[in-house]
Design a protein around this motif. Structure first.
Motif, PDB file in Angstrom:
ATOM      1  N   GLU A 128       0.852  -1.189   0.000  1.00  0.00           N
ATOM      2  CA  GLU A 128       0.000   0.000   0.000  1.00  0.00           C
ATOM      3  C   GLU A 128       0.886   1.237   0.000  1.00  0.00           C
ATOM      4  O   GLU A 128       1.995   1.222   0.553  1.00  0.00           O
ATOM      5  CB  GLU A 128      -0.918   0.026   1.228  1.00  0.00           C
ATOM      6  N   ILE A 129       0.387   2.297  -0.603  1.00  0.00           N
ATOM      7  CA  ILE A 129       1.150   3.545  -0.642  1.00  0.00           C
ATOM      8  C   ILE A 129       0.231   4.718  -0.313  1.00  0.00           C
ATOM      9  O   ILE A 129      -0.973   4.679  -0.581  1.00  0.00           O
ATOM     10  CB  ILE A 129       1.799   3.790  -2.016  1.00  0.00           C
ATOM     11  N   PRO A 130       0.783   5.784   0.288  1.00  0.00           N
ATOM     12  CA  PRO A 130      -0.026   6.974   0.552  1.00  0.00           C
ATOM     13  C   PRO A 130      -0.310   7.719  -0.746  1.00  0.00           C
ATOM     14  O   PRO A 130       0.550   7.819  -1.622  1.00  0.00           O
ATOM     15  CB  PRO A 130       0.840   7.812   1.487  1.00  0.00           C
ATOM     16  N   VAL A 131      -1.516   8.256  -0.841  1.00  0.00           N
ATOM     17  CA  VAL A 131      -1.946   9.010  -2.016  1.00  0.00           C
ATOM     18  C   VAL A 131      -2.764  10.204  -1.520  1.00  0.00           C
ATOM     19  O   VAL A 131      -3.607  10.057  -0.629  1.00  0.00           O
ATOM     20  CB  VAL A 131      -2.801   8.146  -2.970  1.00  0.00           C
ATOM     21  N   ALA A 132      -2.517  11.372  -2.088  1.00  0.00           N
ATOM     22  CA  ALA A 132      -3.314  12.558  -1.771  1.00  0.00           C
ATOM     23  C   ALA A 132      -4.214  12.839  -2.963  1.00  0.00           C
ATOM     24  O   ALA A 132      -3.725  13.167  -4.052  1.00  0.00           O
ATOM     25  CB  ALA A 132      -2.421  13.754  -1.483  1.00  0.00           C
ATOM     26  N   VAL A 133      -5.524  12.695  -2.780  1.00  0.00           N
ATOM     27  CA  VAL A 133      -6.501  12.863  -3.856  1.00  0.00           C
ATOM     28  C   VAL A 133      -7.269  14.149  -3.607  1.00  0.00           C
ATOM     29  O   VAL A 133      -8.032  14.243  -2.639  1.00  0.00           O
ATOM     30  CB  VAL A 133      -7.467  11.668  -3.926  1.00  0.00           C
ATOM     31  N   ASP A 134      -7.034  15.143  -4.459  1.00  0.00           N
ATOM     32  CA  ASP A 134      -7.678  16.456  -4.285  1.00  0.00           C
ATOM     33  C   ASP A 134      -7.507  16.972  -2.861  1.00  0.00           C
ATOM     34  O   ASP A 134      -8.424  17.519  -2.262  1.00  0.00           O
ATOM     35  CB  ASP A 134      -9.162  16.389  -4.657  1.00  0.00           C
ATOM     36  N   GLY A 135      -6.295  16.765  -2.326  1.00  0.00           N
ATOM     37  CA  GLY A 135      -5.997  17.247  -0.986  1.00  0.00           C
ATOM     38  C   GLY A 135      -6.391  16.315   0.137  1.00  0.00           C
ATOM     39  O   GLY A 135      -6.041  16.570   1.293  1.00  0.00           O
ATOM     40  N   GLU A 136      -7.108  15.221  -0.178  1.00  0.00           N
ATOM     41  CA  GLU A 136      -7.523  14.259   0.848  1.00  0.00           C
ATOM     42  C   GLU A 136      -6.473  13.159   0.973  1.00  0.00           C
ATOM     43  O   GLU A 136      -6.039  12.583  -0.027  1.00  0.00           O
ATOM     44  CB  GLU A 136      -8.877  13.646   0.484  1.00  0.00           C
ATOM     45  N   SER A 137      -6.070  12.861   2.199  1.00  0.00           N
ATOM     46  CA  SER A 137      -5.031  11.867   2.445  1.00  0.00           C
ATOM     47  C   SER A 137      -5.623  10.458   2.492  1.00  0.00           C
ATOM     48  O   SER A 137      -6.517  10.175   3.292  1.00  0.00           O
ATOM     49  CB  SER A 137      -4.323  12.182   3.766  1.00  0.00           C
TER      50      SER A 137
ATOM     51  N   PRO B 165      -1.249  -2.165  -7.587  1.00  0.00           N
ATOM     52  CA  PRO B 165      -0.956  -0.947  -8.340  1.00  0.00           C
ATOM     53  C   PRO B 165      -2.122   0.037  -8.288  1.00  0.00           C
ATOM     54  O   PRO B 165      -3.275  -0.363  -8.200  1.00  0.00           O
ATOM     55  CB  PRO B 165      -0.739  -1.463  -9.762  1.00  0.00           C
ATOM     56  N   VAL B 166      -1.788   1.340  -8.357  1.00  0.00           N
ATOM     57  CA  VAL B 166      -2.801   2.389  -8.369  1.00  0.00           C
ATOM     58  C   VAL B 166      -2.925   2.895  -9.809  1.00  0.00           C
ATOM     59  O   VAL B 166      -1.953   3.384 -10.380  1.00  0.00           O
ATOM     60  CB  VAL B 166      -2.422   3.550  -7.430  1.00  0.00           C
ATOM     61  N   ARG B 167      -4.110   2.776 -10.351  1.00  0.00           N
ATOM     62  CA  ARG B 167      -4.330   3.174 -11.748  1.00  0.00           C
ATOM     63  C   ARG B 167      -5.081   4.499 -11.798  1.00  0.00           C
ATOM     64  O   ARG B 167      -6.130   4.655 -11.158  1.00  0.00           O
ATOM     65  CB  ARG B 167      -5.118   2.098 -12.490  1.00  0.00           C
ATOM     66  N   CYS B 168      -4.539   5.440 -12.549  1.00  0.00           N
ATOM     67  CA  CYS B 168      -5.187   6.732 -12.784  1.00  0.00           C
ATOM     68  C   CYS B 168      -5.639   6.798 -14.234  1.00  0.00           C
ATOM     69  O   CYS B 168      -4.872   6.465 -15.144  1.00  0.00           O
ATOM     70  CB  CYS B 168      -4.222   7.888 -12.496  1.00  0.00           C
TER      71      CYS B 168
END
Length: 434
Positions: free
Chosen positions: A381-390, A396-399
Motif C-alpha cells: 500500500e502507498i499513501p496518495v493525496a486525492v484532491d488534498g484528501e489523504s 498498483p494504483v491506476r489513474c
C-alpha cells in the motif's frame, strides 16, 4: 451588445494598454541597467537566484550543519544581490522593472479573461433544474458557507440544502446517492475540491448536472471553470440562469478526482497527524529522508508506456496544467482535452534545483500527458493525496480519465474564465489595445 459586455470590453482594452505599456517600460528599465553597468548586471541577478535555489535545496534536503549552511546561503545570496543593486545605484530601475513587470502580468491576465472566446468549452443551454440538491460543508474555507449566507440564498432559489454534520464522519457520496434516489435532478457542493470530487463522481455516474460552489480554501477546479472564487454566492446564479459544460473527470483506483492526485513526498507528509497544525515544520522534518529515498514508499509510474523510475514526487492532474506560461501558471487552459497531466520530480543535487528555479530544462523534471498512468511499488500500500484528501491505497494504483463524463452547470457570466490558447499570445493584447 448590452452595456455589460460593452463595459467589459472597454475595461479589457484599457487593461491591455496598461499591460503593454508596463511591459515596455520594464524592458526599458532592464536595458537602462545594462547600459549603465553592462550585461553582467543580469548575470549577477541570475547567479544570486541560482545560489539561493541551491541553498534552499540544502535546507530542505539535508540536516544539521548542511541545513544551517544552506539557510545561510539563501540569506547571503539574496542580501548580496540587494546590496549590489543598492551600492551600484541600480536599485531604483531594478525595483521599477520588477514592479512594472508584475503590473503588466496582472493587467494582461485580467484583460484576456475579460475577452474570453465564446467557444472555450462546449456550452449547452439546459432547462432549470426542478429539484436541485446542494451539499454544503460549513467548515470548508474557514466557514464560507455561513459567511456568505449560502444556505439561505440557495433555498431562496428553490434548492434543497443538506448541511454536513462536521462533528461526525459522514459518507458524502452516500448522501449524494440518497438524494438521487429521492429524485434530485442536479447535485451540487459548497466545499473544497475533495468534497467536490466525491459528489461529482455520483453526478457523472447518473449523468446529472453538477454545480460547483467555490466555498473551499483554494478551489482549483472552480478557478479553471472560470468561477468567481471571491464570491461563492455568484455560483448559485447557475440555478436560475445557467448553462452546461462537458468536462473530463479523472479517476484513481475507481474514485473520481477533479483536480490532482499526488504520490511521493507530499502524499507521505500529509499522512502525518502533525501536518495540519504545523505544515512547514512537519515537511522540513520529513523531507531529507524522503528525498534521499531512505523513508517512504519508493514508487515507479508507467504513463502510456513512458516509465518514471522512483520519482520523489509525482503529480497526476485531470487535464494538464500550463507550467510554462507566466500568465497562466497554476491553471489548466482546458478541462476537455481527454488527457491526464503528468509531472514527475526527481532532484538529486543543488544544480538541478537551481536549474528548476531559473525556469530552465532539468533532468530532474518530467512533464508529459497520458490517458492512463499506473503507479507501482514494492510496498503493498502507498499513501496518495486525492484532491488534498489523504488516503492509503493498495498497489498498483491506476489513474485514468473519463472524457466529457461530467456535466457542470455554471452561470452564464463567468468572470474568471481563462481564455483558451491566448495565455502566451501578447499579439492578442496588442490587437485588443488597438
Amino acid at each position: 451588445m448590452t452595456s455589460g459586455p460593452k463595459a467589459a470590453a472597454g475595461r479589457a482594452r484599457r487593461l491591455a494598454r496598461v499591460a503593454l505599456a508596463c511591459g515596455a517600460l520594464a524592458l526599458l528599465a532592464v536595458l537602462a541597467m545594462v547600459g549603465l553597468r553592462g550585461a553582467w548586471v543580469l548575470l549577477v541577478a541570475l547567479a544570486g537566484l541560482a545560489a539561493a535555489a541551491a541553498g534552499a535545496w540544502w535546507t530542505v534536503a539535508r540536516r544539521g550543519l548542511v541545513r544551517v549552511l544552506g539557510g545561510a546561503l539563501v540569506l547571503v545570496a539574496v542580501g548580496s544581490v540587494l546590496t549590489f543593486f543598492v551600492s551600484s545605484g541600480l536599485w531604483v530601475p531594478a525595483c521599477s522593472a520588477l514592479l512594472l513587470w508584475g503590473t503588466a502580468l496582472v493587467c494582461a491576465d485580467r484583460a484576456l479573461r475579460l475577452t474570453r472566446p465564446v467557444a472555450d468549452l462546449l456550452v449547452r443551454v439546459s432547462p432549470r433544474p426542478k429539484r436541485a440538491v446542494l451539499i454544503m460543508n460549513p467548515r470548508s474555507g474557514g466557514g464560507k458557507v455561513g459567511r456568505f449566507d449560502l444556505v439561505a440564498r440557495a433555498e431562496a432559489l428553490g434548492a434543497e440544502v443538506i448541511v454536513l454534520d462536521t462533528g461526525t464522519t459522514q459518507d458524502v457520496a452516500a448522501i449524494a446517492r440518497r438524494a438521487v434516489a429521492d429524485g434530485a435532478d442536479l447535485l451540487g457542493v459548497a466545499g473544497g475540491d475533495g468534497t467536490q470530487a466525491l459528489v461529482a463522481g455520483v453526478a457523472a455516474e447518473h449523468d446529472l448536472p453538477f454545480l460547483v460552489v467555490c466555498a473551499g480554501t483554494r478551489n482549483h477546479f472552480a478557478m479553471d471553470l472560470g468561477l468567481d472564487r471571491t464570491d461563492p454566492a455568484r455560483c448559485l446564479d447557475a440555478l436560475v440562469h445557467g448553462v452546461e459544460l462537458r468536462v473530463d473527470l479523472g479517476t484513481v483506483a475507481g474514485r473520481a478526482f477533479v483536480n490532482t492526485v499526488s504520490f511521493g513526498a507530499y502524499a507521505e507528509i500529509v499522512q502525518s497527524p502533525a501536518y495540519r497544525d504545523a505544515k512547514a515544520g512537519t515537511a522540513l522534518d520529513a523531507l531529507p529522508e524522503l528525498l534521499a529515498g531512505e523513508s517512504g514508499a519508493l514508487i515507479t509510474a508507467d504513463a502510456d508506456g513512458v516509465r518514471l523510475t522512483e520519482p520523489q514526487a509525482l503529480l497526476i492532474s485531470n487535464n494538464p496544467y500550463d507550467t510554462r506560461d507566466r500568465l497562466g501558471a497554476g491553471r489548466r487552459p482546458r478541462l476537455d482535452t481527454g488527457q491526464l497531466g503528468v509531472l514527475g520530480i526527481r532532484l538529486q543535487n543543488a544544480a538541478q534545483a537551481a536549474a528548476v528555479a531559473l525556469g530552465g530544462q532539468s533532468a530532474g523534471l518530467t512533464e508529459l500527458t497520458a490517458r492512463d498512468v499506473v503507479v507501482t511499488s514494492a510496498e503493498p500500500e502507498i499513501p496518495v493525496a486525492v484532491d488534498g484528501e489523504s488516503l492509503v491505497l493498495p498497489v498498483p494504483v491506476r489513474c485514468g480519465l473519463r472524457p466529457g463524463a461530467l456535466r457542470v452547470r455554471v452561470p452564464r457570466d463567468r468572470p474568471g474564465s481563462v481564455p483558451t490558447g491566448l495565455l502566451r499570445n501578447w499579439r492578442r493584447l496588442g490587437a485588443l489595445a488597438r
